[in-house]
Design an enzyme around this catalytic site. Structure first.
Site, PDB file in Angstrom:
ATOM      1  N   VAL A  52       0.760  -1.299   0.019  1.00 34.60           N
ATOM      2  CA  VAL A  52       0.102  -0.207  -0.071  1.00 34.60           C
ATOM      3  C   VAL A  52       0.835   1.286   0.268  1.00 34.60           C
ATOM      4  CG1 VAL A  52      -2.104  -0.952   1.221  1.00 34.60           C
ATOM      5  CG2 VAL A  52      -0.108  -0.080   2.523  1.00 34.60           C
ATOM      6  N   TYR A  53       2.243   1.033   0.139  1.00 32.51           N
ATOM      7  CA  TYR A  53       2.907   2.456   0.063  1.00 32.51           C
ATOM      8  C   TYR A  53       2.953   3.065  -1.349  1.00 32.51           C
ATOM      9  CZ  TYR A  53       5.115   0.759   4.487  1.00 32.51           C
ATOM     10  OH  TYR A  53       5.360   0.380   5.760  1.00 32.51           O
ATOM     11  N   GLY A  54       2.428   4.320  -1.260  1.00 31.97           N
ATOM     12  CA  GLY A  54       2.292   4.991  -2.675  1.00 31.97           C
ATOM     13  C   GLY A  54       1.447   4.011  -3.460  1.00 31.97           C
ATOM     14  N   LYS A  80       4.637  -6.217   2.777  1.00 27.83           N
ATOM     15  CA  LYS A  80       3.724  -6.313   3.829  1.00 27.83           C
ATOM     16  C   LYS A  80       2.291  -6.502   2.903  1.00 27.83           C
ATOM     17  CE  LYS A  80       5.825  -3.342   6.971  1.00 27.83           C
ATOM     18  NZ  LYS A  80       6.370  -2.371   5.749  1.00 27.83           N
TER      19      LYS A  80
END
Length: 327
Positions: A52-54, A80
């Site tokens: 989910v990062y960015g 993750k």
């Protein structure tokens, strides 16, 4: 850089990890490349990201840089899965979602496997054994080499780690738990750290610099180019700009003056060398900030400094953490 075993496993990682929370959003390809190269040149191996990062861009960007800048074999890539952009269900630990997310992560990263795959958070709507089965499948299929969790409280971590140890050789033992831990946030010391130490799970502290506050940059004002001035990240920093945090930052600054070091170095050295800690995950805006953090490698805090910082930042933990007969 010194290497440490990740929990009670044979995997060794650098004792400082590189975080990619802002990659693909606030950190562009040029700055990300500079960071990865500086990290690798300093002997760093552990690079932490998440699906989910960015919105997935952090993984994609990391995948574009690996091999072009740094050999894949020289990195320990951790990612993750489990956080979802759904206001009605923030976490999805179902077997189907997790395994599909892992396949998508591998595609973005451009690799056949990740070294460490972590469940991003506990999902109360999914039976824990189903979530953990996804980890077993990921490792047995070769898509992940080791498995861990993130943001699990004490009983959740203890239950998960014990379940995985119940049948050695069939289930994948948990190698790590990633949790926020710093002089400004010591909540993990209540139950998570004792559980991790007892069960052989290594702790990977996130936000080891108190979301940037422990660098001292906010002591007198909020820098215009800081996360605290960012519309998206200001709410993330704000909880650590209170009076209690200010007192702790002042104490760190005093210690730094006495050691001819920086507040960043003192704060990072403190958490890096806490019992049970394997590798704090450091996120930086640019290579210059990252290099400043990596300079902590040569610093070890004297016992009296550690004790003073322990005292000034000590959380209040009474019953049932203390022996009831002493209360």
């Amino acid at each position: 850089m010194e290497q440490r075993h990740l929990g009670r496993t044979g995997l060794r990682v650098s004792r400082i990890g590189l975080g990619t929370l802002t990659w693909g959003r606030d950190t562009d390809e040029h700055d990300a490349a500079d960071q990865l190269k500086a990290f690798w040149d300093a002997g760093g191996t552990l690079v932490d990201t998440a699906d989910v990062y960015g919105g997935g861009d952090a993984e994609y960007l990391l995948g574009q840089l690996v091999e072009r800048l740094v050999p894949r074999r020289d990195l320990v890539i951790a990612t993750k899965a489990g956080s979802v952009p759904d206001p009605d269900r923030r976490f999805d630990g179902s077997r189907g979602h997790l395994l599909a997310a892992l396949d998508a992560s591998l595609e973005r990263l451009g690799t056949d496997y990740v070294d460490l795959w972590q469940v991003h958070a506990f999902d109360p709507e999914t039976p824990l054994e189903e979530t953990l089965q996804a980890l077993d499948i990921a490792v047995s299929s070769g898509r992940a080499r080791y498995a861990g969790v993130s943001n699990f409280c004490g009983w959740q971590l203890a239950k998960a780690a014990t379940w995985q140890l119940a049948s050695p050789g069939v289930r994948t033992r948990l190698a790590s738990t990633q949790m926020e831990y710093s002089l400004l946030q010591r909540g993990v010391e209540r139950e998570v750290l004792p559980a991790a130490l007892d069960l052989g799970v290594g702790l990977l502290p996130s936000s080891p610099l108190g979301r940037g506050v422990l660098t001292g940059k906010y002591r007198h004002a909020t820098p215009a180019d800081s996360r605290g001035a960012s519309e998206q990240l200001a709410p993330f920093v704000e909880p650590y700009l209170d009076e209690a945090a200010s007192s702790i930052v002042d104490a760190v600054a005093t210690a730094a003056d006495g050691l001819a070091a920086t507040t960043l170095q003192v704060a990072l050295a403190w958490v890096r060398d806490r019992p049970g800690v394997v590798a704090p995950i450091v996120g930086a805006r640019n290579a210059q900030q990252l290099t400043a953090a990596l300079s902590v490698e040569a610093l070890s805090l004297p016992d009296e400094i550690c004790q003073a910082l322990d005292d000034v930042s000590a959380p209040v933990h009474r019953y049932p953490d203390q022996d009831w007969s002493t209360l």
